[in-house]
Scaffold this motif. Sequence first.
Motif, PDB file in Angstrom:
ATOM      1  N   ARG A 150       0.851  -1.199   0.000  1.00 28.64           N
ATOM      2  CA  ARG A 150       0.000   0.000   0.000  1.00 28.64           C
ATOM      3  C   ARG A 150       0.880   1.239   0.000  1.00 28.64           C
ATOM      4  O   ARG A 150       0.481   2.293   0.420  1.00 28.64           O
ATOM      5  CB  ARG A 150      -0.907  -0.012   1.235  1.00 28.64           C
ATOM      6  N   GLY A 151       2.110   1.009  -0.455  1.00 22.67           N
ATOM      7  CA  GLY A 151       3.003   2.154  -0.500  1.00 22.67           C
ATOM      8  C   GLY A 151       4.026   2.040   0.594  1.00 22.67           C
ATOM      9  O   GLY A 151       4.526   0.948   0.860  1.00 22.67           O
TER      10      GLY A 151
ATOM     11  N   SER B 221       3.303 -10.668 -10.845  1.00 19.74           N
ATOM     12  CA  SER B 221       2.423  -9.665 -11.462  1.00 19.74           C
ATOM     13  C   SER B 221       3.203  -8.412 -11.859  1.00 19.74           C
ATOM     14  O   SER B 221       4.183  -8.052 -11.191  1.00 19.74           O
ATOM     15  CB  SER B 221       1.331  -9.242 -10.478  1.00 19.74           C
ATOM     16  N   ASN B 222       2.741  -7.774 -12.904  1.00 25.11           N
ATOM     17  CA  ASN B 222       3.352  -6.531 -13.385  1.00 25.11           C
ATOM     18  C   ASN B 222       4.849  -6.652 -13.658  1.00 25.11           C
ATOM     19  O   ASN B 222       5.643  -5.775 -13.300  1.00 25.11           O
ATOM     20  CB  ASN B 222       3.096  -5.390 -12.395  1.00 25.11           C
TER      21      ASN B 222
ATOM     22  N   ARG C 174       8.300  22.573   0.291  1.00 25.82           N
ATOM     23  CA  ARG C 174       8.352  22.116  -1.101  1.00 25.82           C
ATOM     24  C   ARG C 174       7.620  20.800  -1.255  1.00 25.82           C
ATOM     25  O   ARG C 174       7.391  20.099  -0.270  1.00 25.82           O
ATOM     26  CB  ARG C 174       9.811  21.833  -1.489  1.00 25.82           C
ATOM     27  N   THR C 175       7.309  20.457  -2.487  1.00 33.46           N
ATOM     28  CA  THR C 175       6.813  19.109  -2.774  1.00 33.46           C
ATOM     29  C   THR C 175       7.905  18.397  -3.553  1.00 33.46           C
ATOM     30  O   THR C 175       8.447  18.947  -4.517  1.00 33.46           O
ATOM     31  CB  THR C 175       5.532  19.182  -3.637  1.00 33.46           C
ATOM     32  N   ILE C 176       8.228  17.200  -3.110  1.00 27.88           N
ATOM     33  CA  ILE C 176       9.275  16.437  -3.803  1.00 27.88           C
ATOM     34  C   ILE C 176       8.674  15.107  -4.257  1.00 27.88           C
ATOM     35  O   ILE C 176       8.156  14.343  -3.426  1.00 27.88           O
ATOM     36  CB  ILE C 176      10.486  16.212  -2.865  1.00 27.88           C
ATOM     37  N   ASP C 177       8.741  14.844  -5.532  1.00 26.11           N
ATOM     38  CA  ASP C 177       8.214  13.573  -6.036  1.00 26.11           C
ATOM     39  C   ASP C 177       9.233  12.473  -5.813  1.00 26.11           C
ATOM     40  O   ASP C 177      10.405  12.609  -6.172  1.00 26.11           O
ATOM     41  CB  ASP C 177       7.911  13.693  -7.540  1.00 26.11           C
ATOM     42  N   THR C 178       8.777  11.404  -5.212  1.00 29.60           N
ATOM     43  CA  THR C 178       9.696  10.303  -4.941  1.00 29.60           C
ATOM     44  C   THR C 178       8.956   8.978  -4.814  1.00 29.60           C
ATOM     45  O   THR C 178       7.756   8.938  -4.575  1.00 29.60           O
ATOM     46  CB  THR C 178      10.536  10.557  -3.660  1.00 29.60           C
ATOM     47  N   THR C 179       9.729   7.908  -4.959  1.00 27.35           N
ATOM     48  CA  THR C 179       9.174   6.562  -4.792  1.00 27.35           C
ATOM     49  C   THR C 179       9.585   6.025  -3.433  1.00 27.35           C
ATOM     50  O   THR C 179      10.381   6.653  -2.718  1.00 27.35           O
ATOM     51  CB  THR C 179       9.720   5.628  -5.885  1.00 27.35           C
ATOM     52  N   TYR C 180       9.050   4.870  -3.084  1.00 25.32           N
ATOM     53  CA  TYR C 180       9.441   4.208  -1.835  1.00 25.32           C
ATOM     54  C   TYR C 180       9.483   2.706  -2.097  1.00 25.32           C
ATOM     55  O   TYR C 180       8.496   2.116  -2.480  1.00 25.32           O
ATOM     56  CB  TYR C 180       8.429   4.520  -0.712  1.00 25.32           C
TER      57      TYR C 180
ATOM     58  N   GLY D 217       4.207   1.432 -10.409  1.00 25.62           N
ATOM     59  CA  GLY D 217       5.011   2.207  -9.478  1.00 25.62           C
ATOM     60  C   GLY D 217       4.193   3.311  -8.857  1.00 25.62           C
ATOM     61  O   GLY D 217       3.311   3.880  -9.512  1.00 25.62           O
ATOM     62  N   TYR D 218       4.458   3.551  -7.582  1.00 21.74           N
ATOM     63  CA  TYR D 218       3.790   4.663  -6.904  1.00 21.74           C
ATOM     64  C   TYR D 218       4.727   5.850  -6.856  1.00 21.74           C
ATOM     65  O   TYR D 218       5.917   5.685  -6.559  1.00 21.74           O
ATOM     66  CB  TYR D 218       3.510   4.323  -5.435  1.00 21.74           C
TER      67      TYR D 218
END
Length: 443
Positions: free
Chosen positions: A150-151, A285-286, A414-420, A429-430
């Motif tokens: 779930r992330g 999967s995927n 700030r907003t920072i786009d990132t994965t986990y 991918g989230y």
Amino acid sequence: MREDDVDEEEAHFINVITTFQKYGPYTLAGNNRRRKDLYALPLRDQELLASLGYKEKLAKTDEAILANAEFLKKIVASPGIFGDEGDDAEDGENNGDDGDGQRRTNPHTHSHDSQTHLHGRSSQTHSHDTQNIRREHAHAHSREHTHSHRGHGHGHEGGHEHEHRSPRGKYKPSEFDMDKLRSTLKQFVRDWSEEGLEEREASYKPLKDALVAHFRDIPAEQRHNFRVLVPGAGLGRLAYDVAKLGFSCQGNEFSHYMLLSSFFILNRTQEAYEHTIYPYVHSFSNVPNKQAMLRPIKFPDVRPSDLPPNANFSLVAGDFEEIYGTDEEKDPGDPSAGQFDAILTCFFIDTAKNIVNYLRVIHKILVPGGVWINIGPLLWHFENNTSNETSIELDLEEVKELARKIGFEIKDERTIDTTYVNNKEGMLGYIYHAAFWTATKQI
Ligand SMILES: C[S@@+](CC[C@H](N)C(=O)[O-])C[C@H]1O[C@@H](n2cnc3c(N)ncnc32)[C@H](O)[C@@H]1O
């Protein structure tokens, strides 16, 4: 901690060790299900699938699972962090016994010159050879969280009330336990592999840059005079990197999965790229192709002992609120005592049941003018929990407003786009639009 809680905690720790040990048979059984399903198909279909290499893929998956199992067994072969705990876990598969009745020694001394220590929550000593913490100190929390599907963390998962024994009385790990272990494997990629570098750069670099900027007037060789805390330290890489910058750094973590694993990487690993795991073999999967699923990850990308000679780095095991939020007077020798000059929270604040208390604790243990630097989403871990735990779920604006009311001045938002723990080569991918800020404690 009450005696009952200590017993429960110990039992949980032993169950976690059992989960590490049973990963192999449990996961192989899952792959066998695929094989059974294949052999249940009409011969024509089986042949068609065989021509695609499906059978070989299943065989390679078995091999990868066995390699993972070997690695995981090493982690619990000498879980020295909690003294001799776990010795009476499972029959002979457990630490201390190789299964042939021979006891292995439980090394008590550093095998290298790293200055990493793992401290219990009321550990009194910071001495260099304190690798083992006594079990009463090891109040790692029972309520583990997983970090993958779930992330970066699920909602509340009910801790170990689901833990159950097989008819012979041995602990039988559940899917829930195994999920946490699989997430731990992915966490190794995030924190300690070259493959995880991009993900780390997105989250850890802004935190480290802001830390260095805050102490820009302090010469690098004086940084050890400044104490930095990293709550929810996971596998310890951010805390390690901060110590490498020269700060005196303390990580805090309560998950046994994380604590056992970070101890292993920091104190039982001699060389870069010493370990190989296959973290992506657990789901078919995927998956775009065989290589994406079966590719090995080698780690660590650095020698964990490569810290500056005067580095001061420790990990304190236990619940953040219990350890740092207590009003009880601590022994000055307790590593968790006193205030910190900086606190870095990375994907952590949403683990709160009550965010008000988290922010209050952060505020309380910072020195006046001290800095709290945050990055992360708001995936409230206890939202929708099934065991009636409190869960306060604020939106981002509310969290910031709350922080101001508690006594922080927030800057550099700030907003920072990132994965986990993202599988870079997967088809799913989230991306988190993570919130970043630097907040200073108002005097
Ligand atoms: C989403 S993970 C983030 C880990 C790490 N900061 C990273 O960015 O990779 C949250 C971590 O916080 C830990 N954690 C959650 N609640 C905690 C608490 N109350 N005290 C200490 N650690 C906690 C979890 O076990 C988990 O390792």
